[in-house]
Design an enzyme around this catalytic site. Structure first.
Site, PDB file in Angstrom:
ATOM      1  N   SER A  16     -12.004 -46.568 -40.735  1.00  0.00           N
ATOM      2  CA  SER A  16     -11.381 -47.610 -41.559  1.00  0.00           C
ATOM      3  C   SER A  16     -10.747 -46.999 -42.820  1.00  0.00           C
ATOM      4  O   SER A  16      -9.690 -47.463 -43.267  1.00  0.00           O
ATOM      5  CB  SER A  16     -12.377 -48.716 -41.904  1.00  0.00           C
ATOM      6  N   ASN A  17     -11.349 -45.966 -43.363  1.00  0.00           N
ATOM      7  CA  ASN A  17     -10.708 -45.286 -44.504  1.00  0.00           C
ATOM      8  C   ASN A  17      -9.434 -44.575 -44.064  1.00  0.00           C
ATOM      9  O   ASN A  17      -8.426 -44.592 -44.784  1.00  0.00           O
ATOM     10  CB  ASN A  17     -11.672 -44.291 -45.155  1.00  0.00           C
ATOM     11  N   ARG A  68     -20.417 -22.734 -36.414  1.00  0.00           N
ATOM     12  CA  ARG A  68     -19.451 -23.594 -37.119  1.00  0.00           C
ATOM     13  C   ARG A  68     -18.201 -22.832 -37.522  1.00  0.00           C
ATOM     14  O   ARG A  68     -17.087 -23.352 -37.453  1.00  0.00           O
ATOM     15  CB  ARG A  68     -20.097 -24.174 -38.385  1.00  0.00           C
ATOM     16  N   MET A  93     -18.857 -36.211 -40.505  1.00  0.00           N
ATOM     17  CA  MET A  93     -20.300 -36.064 -40.663  1.00  0.00           C
ATOM     18  C   MET A  93     -20.797 -34.642 -40.367  1.00  0.00           C
ATOM     19  O   MET A  93     -21.806 -34.472 -39.695  1.00  0.00           O
ATOM     20  CB  MET A  93     -21.009 -37.099 -39.773  1.00  0.00           C
ATOM     21  N   LEU A  95     -21.308 -30.598 -42.221  1.00  0.00           N
ATOM     22  CA  LEU A  95     -21.170 -29.709 -43.375  1.00  0.00           C
ATOM     23  C   LEU A  95     -20.108 -28.665 -43.064  1.00  0.00           C
ATOM     24  O   LEU A  95     -19.932 -28.279 -41.907  1.00  0.00           O
ATOM     25  CB  LEU A  95     -22.497 -29.000 -43.639  1.00  0.00           C
ATOM     26  N   LEU A  96     -19.422 -28.213 -44.096  1.00  0.00           N
ATOM     27  CA  LEU A  96     -18.368 -27.212 -43.893  1.00  0.00           C
ATOM     28  C   LEU A  96     -18.832 -25.853 -44.402  1.00  0.00           C
ATOM     29  O   LEU A  96     -19.600 -25.758 -45.354  1.00  0.00           O
ATOM     30  CB  LEU A  96     -17.106 -27.663 -44.629  1.00  0.00           C
ATOM     31  N   ASN A 110     -13.960 -35.666 -50.591  1.00  0.00           N
ATOM     32  CA  ASN A 110     -14.813 -36.470 -49.717  1.00  0.00           C
ATOM     33  C   ASN A 110     -15.131 -37.785 -50.414  1.00  0.00           C
ATOM     34  O   ASN A 110     -15.169 -37.850 -51.638  1.00  0.00           O
ATOM     35  CB  ASN A 110     -16.116 -35.707 -49.451  1.00  0.00           C
ATOM     36  N   HIS A 112     -18.126 -40.694 -50.561  1.00  0.00           N
ATOM     37  CA  HIS A 112     -19.536 -40.874 -50.202  1.00  0.00           C
ATOM     38  C   HIS A 112     -20.000 -42.233 -50.725  1.00  0.00           C
ATOM     39  O   HIS A 112     -19.727 -42.579 -51.882  1.00  0.00           O
ATOM     40  CB  HIS A 112     -20.365 -39.741 -50.814  1.00  0.00           C
TER      41      HIS A 112
HETATM   42  C1  GAR Z   1     -17.647 -44.411 -45.217  1.00  0.00           C
HETATM   43  O1  GAR Z   1     -18.440 -45.433 -45.747  1.00  0.00           O
HETATM   44  C2  GAR Z   1     -17.881 -43.118 -45.975  1.00  0.00           C
HETATM   45  O2  GAR Z   1     -18.163 -43.322 -47.322  1.00  0.00           O
HETATM   46  C3  GAR Z   1     -19.073 -42.556 -45.246  1.00  0.00           C
HETATM   47  O3  GAR Z   1     -18.804 -42.826 -43.903  1.00  0.00           O
HETATM   48  C4  GAR Z   1     -18.103 -44.058 -43.802  1.00  0.00           C
HETATM   49  C5  GAR Z   1     -16.945 -43.861 -42.852  1.00  0.00           C
HETATM   50  O4  GAR Z   1     -16.358 -45.082 -42.545  1.00  0.00           O
HETATM   51  N1  GAR Z   1     -19.204 -41.152 -45.481  1.00  0.00           N
HETATM   52  C6  GAR Z   1     -20.378 -40.543 -45.644  1.00  0.00           C
HETATM   53  O5  GAR Z   1     -21.448 -41.105 -45.540  1.00  0.00           O
HETATM   54  C7  GAR Z   1     -20.280 -39.048 -45.942  1.00  0.00           C
HETATM   55  N2  GAR Z   1     -21.536 -38.518 -46.339  1.00  0.00           N
HETATM   56  P1  GAR Z   1     -14.959 -45.115 -41.780  1.00  0.00           P
HETATM   57  O6  GAR Z   1     -15.058 -44.183 -40.569  1.00  0.00           O
HETATM   58  O7  GAR Z   1     -14.775 -46.541 -41.368  1.00  0.00           O
HETATM   59  O8  GAR Z   1     -13.901 -44.658 -42.746  1.00  0.00           O
END
Ligand code: GAR
Length: 205
Positions: A16-17, A68, A93, A95-96, A110, A112
């Site tokens: 969604s982001n 990785r 999801m 680590l890099l 990123n 969070h």
């Molecule tokens: C988002 O809420 C983002 O903040 C979180 O994953 C979701 C992805 O949503 N990221 C983390 O937790 C990173 N540690 P999306 O796939 O709908 O954009």
């Protein structure tokens, strides 16, 4: 005039982001182009979203590599080939390693879903909910080698109300992300982000 910022988005899930960022670049809210989606999950909805939006994807299977660094070297080559300026992690999801972190130091961000340094790692919304905090929120930060430890660029608080359920809290956090992330990316597109160690300032231009 400088050419538009070239962005690669890394995502593992719903996307969604990613969708919000695509729309913000297409509408001109951000002077940038999303030139690539990188995903570690072939079946993730974000891959389908990229396809529909006409954004190229680079999908890899982490299990097919011994370590990785091996897949990150291939990703890095792909990013260099496409002259990517900014790497935007959006629900990626993994680590890099220094392969990516060193190449894109100061140019990889990123989002969070907590007010870091509280509740890093997985299920940050659940962690905050179970802890019972009254204020949580979201953080956009630079990516370093740690788990959600990079310098903070921007944060937004989200209050946890008496009448909230975990789901309603999640909804408000996700809505806040859709506001903040495009805004931060637009700062990069305008060259407004100034980094000095852990202190990040947003220049007026
Ligand atoms: C988002 O809420 C983002 O903040 C979180 O994953 C979701 C992805 O949503 N990221 C983390 O937790 C990173 N540690 P999306 O796939 O709908 O954009």
């Amino acid at each position: 005039m400088a050419s538009a910022l070239r962005i690669a988005v890394f995502a593992s899930g719903q996307g969604s982001n990613f969708q919000t960022l695509v729309e913000a670049t297409q509408s001109g809210r951000i002077d940038a182009e999303i030139v690539l989606l990188v995903s570690d999950k072939a079946k993730a909805p974000v891959v389908e979203r990229a396809h529909k939006a006409g954004v190229d994807s680079y999908v890899f299977n982490p299990k097919a590599y011994a370590k990785r660094e091996d897949y990150e070297l291939e990703i890095a080559a792909e990013l260099e080939r496409r002259q990517v300026d900014l790497v935007v992690l959006a629900g990626y999801m993994r680590l890099l390693t220094p392969v990516m972190v060193d190449r894109y130091a100061g140019r990889m961000i990123n989002i969070h879903p907590s007010l870091l340094p509280a509740f890093p790692g997985k299920d940050a919304i659940g962690q905050a909910w179970n802890y019972g905090v009254k204020i949580t929120g979201i953080t956009v930060h630079l990516v370093d080698g740690g788990m959600d430890t990079g310098a903070v660029i921007a944060q937004k608080a989200v209050e946890i109300r008496n009448e909230d359920s975990r789901e309603s809290l999640e909804e408000r956090i996700h809505a806040a992300e859709k506001e903040l992330y495009p805004e931060v990316v637009s700062w990069f597109a305008k060259g407004r982000v100034h980094v000095e160690g852990r202190k990040v300032s947003i220049l007026q231009k």
